[in-house]
Design a protein around this motif. Structure first.
Motif, PDB file in Angstrom:
ATOM      1  N   ALA A  88      -3.413 -14.353  -3.823  1.00 55.48           N
ATOM      2  CA  ALA A  88      -2.724 -15.387  -3.190  1.00 55.48           C
ATOM      3  C   ALA A  88      -2.807 -16.853  -4.112  1.00 55.48           C
ATOM      4  O   ALA A  88      -1.772 -17.293  -4.066  1.00 55.48           O
ATOM      5  N   VAL A  89      -3.970 -16.971  -4.364  1.00 61.96           N
ATOM      6  CA  VAL A  89      -4.162 -18.145  -5.184  1.00 61.96           C
ATOM      7  C   VAL A  89      -3.565 -18.158  -6.447  1.00 61.96           C
ATOM      8  O   VAL A  89      -2.912 -18.896  -7.179  1.00 61.96           O
ATOM      9  N   GLN A  90      -3.644 -17.013  -7.252  1.00 69.76           N
ATOM     10  CA  GLN A  90      -3.317 -16.818  -8.650  1.00 69.76           C
ATOM     11  C   GLN A  90      -1.557 -16.885  -8.587  1.00 69.76           C
ATOM     12  O   GLN A  90      -0.953 -17.174  -9.376  1.00 69.76           O
ATOM     13  N   THR A  91      -1.142 -16.226  -7.737  1.00 71.66           N
ATOM     14  CA  THR A  91       0.573 -16.085  -7.741  1.00 71.66           C
ATOM     15  C   THR A  91       1.107 -16.991  -6.890  1.00 71.66           C
ATOM     16  O   THR A  91       2.155 -17.229  -6.914  1.00 71.66           O
ATOM     17  N   ARG A  92       0.191 -17.936  -6.063  1.00 70.04           N
ATOM     18  CA  ARG A  92       0.800 -18.941  -5.087  1.00 70.04           C
ATOM     19  C   ARG A  92       2.033 -18.375  -4.463  1.00 70.04           C
ATOM     20  O   ARG A  92       2.694 -19.213  -3.875  1.00 70.04           O
ATOM     21  N   GLN A  93       1.616 -17.341  -3.781  1.00 69.46           N
ATOM     22  CA  GLN A  93       2.834 -16.525  -2.951  1.00 69.46           C
ATOM     23  C   GLN A  93       1.891 -15.716  -2.130  1.00 69.46           C
ATOM     24  O   GLN A  93       0.800 -15.317  -2.143  1.00 69.46           O
ATOM     25  N   ALA A  94       2.584 -15.649  -0.751  1.00 68.66           N
ATOM     26  CA  ALA A  94       1.850 -14.655   0.295  1.00 68.66           C
ATOM     27  C   ALA A  94       1.721 -13.190  -0.193  1.00 68.66           C
ATOM     28  O   ALA A  94       2.572 -12.687  -1.055  1.00 68.66           O
ATOM     29  N   VAL A  95       0.636 -12.755   0.119  1.00 65.75           N
ATOM     30  CA  VAL A  95       0.044 -11.435  -0.210  1.00 65.75           C
ATOM     31  C   VAL A  95       0.161 -10.440   0.963  1.00 65.75           C
ATOM     32  O   VAL A  95      -0.615 -10.920   1.787  1.00 65.75           O
ATOM     33  N   LEU A  96       1.077  -9.654   1.117  1.00 71.88           N
ATOM     34  CA  LEU A  96       1.150  -8.777   2.364  1.00 71.88           C
ATOM     35  C   LEU A  96       0.997  -7.244   2.100  1.00 71.88           C
ATOM     36  O   LEU A  96       1.147  -6.601   1.155  1.00 71.88           O
ATOM     37  N   VAL A  97      -0.053  -6.847   2.960  1.00 76.41           N
ATOM     38  CA  VAL A  97      -0.421  -5.625   3.020  1.00 76.41           C
ATOM     39  C   VAL A  97      -0.295  -5.045   4.325  1.00 76.41           C
ATOM     40  O   VAL A  97      -0.890  -5.213   5.318  1.00 76.41           O
ATOM     41  N   THR A  98       0.717  -4.142   4.407  1.00 82.44           N
ATOM     42  CA  THR A  98       0.959  -3.609   5.657  1.00 82.44           C
ATOM     43  C   THR A  98       0.072  -2.694   6.239  1.00 82.44           C
ATOM     44  O   THR A  98      -0.198  -2.254   7.380  1.00 82.44           O
ATOM     45  N   ASP A  99      -0.541  -1.791   5.276  1.00 84.31           N
ATOM     46  CA  ASP A  99      -1.548  -0.434   5.510  1.00 84.31           C
ATOM     47  C   ASP A  99      -2.735  -0.783   4.283  1.00 84.31           C
ATOM     48  O   ASP A  99      -2.380  -0.549   3.247  1.00 84.31           O
ATOM     49  N   THR A 100      -3.883  -1.209   4.846  1.00 80.71           N
ATOM     50  CA  THR A 100      -4.754  -1.039   3.968  1.00 80.71           C
ATOM     51  C   THR A 100      -5.207   0.124   3.215  1.00 80.71           C
ATOM     52  O   THR A 100      -5.836   0.089   2.168  1.00 80.71           O
ATOM     53  N   ALA A 101      -4.719   1.184   3.849  1.00 78.54           N
ATOM     54  CA  ALA A 101      -5.454   2.411   3.516  1.00 78.54           C
ATOM     55  C   ALA A 101      -4.612   2.782   2.208  1.00 78.54           C
ATOM     56  O   ALA A 101      -5.089   3.628   1.411  1.00 78.54           O
ATOM     57  N   GLN A 102      -3.392   1.932   2.180  1.00 81.71           N
ATOM     58  CA  GLN A 102      -2.531   2.157   0.949  1.00 81.71           C
ATOM     59  C   GLN A 102      -2.605   1.243  -0.270  1.00 81.71           C
ATOM     60  O   GLN A 102      -1.835   1.172  -1.124  1.00 81.71           O
ATOM     61  N   SER A 103      -3.627   0.372   0.126  1.00 82.90           N
ATOM     62  CA  SER A 103      -3.669  -0.972  -0.842  1.00 82.90           C
ATOM     63  C   SER A 103      -4.773  -0.715  -1.807  1.00 82.90           C
ATOM     64  O   SER A 103      -5.758  -0.142  -1.595  1.00 82.90           O
ATOM     65  N   ASP A 104      -4.345  -1.060  -3.181  1.00 80.51           N
ATOM     66  CA  ASP A 104      -5.312  -0.901  -4.159  1.00 80.51           C
ATOM     67  C   ASP A 104      -5.849  -2.380  -4.240  1.00 80.51           C
ATOM     68  O   ASP A 104      -6.759  -2.345  -5.418  1.00 80.51           O
ATOM     69  N   ILE A 105      -5.796  -3.589  -3.596  1.00 83.27           N
ATOM     70  CA  ILE A 105      -6.244  -4.772  -3.848  1.00 83.27           C
ATOM     71  C   ILE A 105      -6.897  -5.151  -2.542  1.00 83.27           C
ATOM     72  O   ILE A 105      -7.687  -6.402  -2.706  1.00 83.27           O
ATOM     73  N   HIS A 106      -6.743  -4.557  -1.570  1.00 83.97           N
ATOM     74  CA  HIS A 106      -7.359  -4.921  -0.352  1.00 83.97           C
ATOM     75  C   HIS A 106      -8.877  -4.754  -0.623  1.00 83.97           C
ATOM     76  O   HIS A 106      -9.264  -3.682  -0.981  1.00 83.97           O
ATOM     77  N   ARG A 107      -9.793  -5.754  -0.118  1.00 78.39           N
ATOM     78  CA  ARG A 107     -11.252  -5.753  -0.521  1.00 78.39           C
ATOM     79  C   ARG A 107     -11.784  -5.496   1.040  1.00 78.39           C
ATOM     80  O   ARG A 107     -11.716  -6.517   1.808  1.00 78.39           O
ATOM     81  N   SER A 108     -12.367  -4.502   1.335  1.00 82.18           N
ATOM     82  CA  SER A 108     -13.182  -4.258   2.564  1.00 82.18           C
ATOM     83  C   SER A 108     -14.151  -5.298   2.887  1.00 82.18           C
ATOM     84  O   SER A 108     -15.040  -5.597   1.851  1.00 82.18           O
ATOM     85  N   ASN A 109     -14.451  -5.323   4.166  1.00 84.56           N
ATOM     86  CA  ASN A 109     -15.704  -6.193   4.691  1.00 84.56           C
ATOM     87  C   ASN A 109     -16.469  -5.420   5.674  1.00 84.56           C
ATOM     88  O   ASN A 109     -15.708  -4.939   6.495  1.00 84.56           O
ATOM     89  N   ASP A 110     -17.663  -5.261   5.328  1.00 82.31           N
ATOM     90  CA  ASP A 110     -18.437  -4.616   6.383  1.00 82.31           C
ATOM     91  C   ASP A 110     -18.439  -5.040   7.685  1.00 82.31           C
ATOM     92  O   ASP A 110     -18.625  -4.263   8.710  1.00 82.31           O
TER      93      ASP A 110
END
Length: 244
Positions: A88-110
């Protein structure tokens, strides 16, 4: 699970109200995250602000116990890294992930194992990225193109509020620095002045009033404020300040 369209406008307006009502950043950020999380019944909401170098996004508010734990850890993310916040910072645009299971950039948090949908929106004022609003939910599809504009509107209001609180905080810091400097200068001037006086010598100070009173200086740490506070309650034409 869909967001209720009928409440979109009122929720956005309320965020705007919070932004205009709260002047201090330390109060504004938690208030906004708590409001968004509560009103939209989200899993988790947090706000990052960029440091002075723009290299790191520092967590400044997060909802619930998870937020408290992350804040205690001084949680931060590298804006050059690979995460939704960094993107979001790099692109200056909203980043939308409708399904984290299908995302390659979602970063999971324990601490947030049940996140299934997430959106990060940069907070931008006058072309400058101040931080990121990050919202997460347990339902895939909770955030989508249909409701993205609602959250972007709230992010825009938050960014405007941040600009105002930054200015407010800077003014407060400037006033505090000026007061501290004035206090140091006042004390130093009085020490120098008192040091040049002989023991027992009196200093004559003229005021509009009706009698004589005596103010005894216990030590040379007295300031003009101390003297003024004493004298403003006295009704005398001539005040004599005796040293020693």
């Amino acid at each position: 699970v869909e967001l209720c369209g009928g409440t979109h406008l009122s929720n956005t307006v309320e965020v705007g109200t919070l932004v205009t009502r709260i002047n201090q950043q330390a109060e504004l950020l938690p208030a906004v995250t708590d409001y968004i999380q509560s009103q939209f019944d989200l899993y988790y909401t947090q706000i990052y602000l960029l440091d002075e170098t723009k290299r790191y996004a520092l967590l400044r508010a997060g909802t619930g116990d998870v937020g408290k734990q992350l804040l205690a850890r001084k949680h931060q993310l590298d804006t050059d890294g690979r995460s939704l916040v960094a993107t979001a910072v790099q692109t200056r645009q909203a980043v939308l992930v409708t399904d984290t299971a299908q995302s390659d950039i979602h970063r999971s948090n324990d601490l947030l194992p049940d996140t299934r949908s997430e959106v990060t929106i940069p907070l931008i004022i006058s072309g400058e990225v101040l931080g990121v609003l990050d919202m997460q939910d347990i339902h895939a599809g909770r955030f989508n193109q249909d409701n993205l504009s609602v959250f972007e509107a709230m992010a825009n209001q938050l960014a405007s509020g941040l600009a105002s609180t930054n200015a407010y905080d800077e003014i407060g810091k400037a006033i505090e620095r000026a007061e501290q400097l004035n206090e140091r200068v006042t004390k130093r001037n009085w020490r120098n002045y008192l040091g040049s006086m002989s023991d027992g010598q009196a200093v004559q100070v003229q005021f509009d009033a009706y009698g004589d009173n005596t103010l005894k200086l216990i030590n040379d740490d007295v300031t003009l404020h101390d003297i003024a506070s004493y004298l403003e309650d006295q009704h005398s034409l001539k005040q004599t300040i005796k040293l020693g």
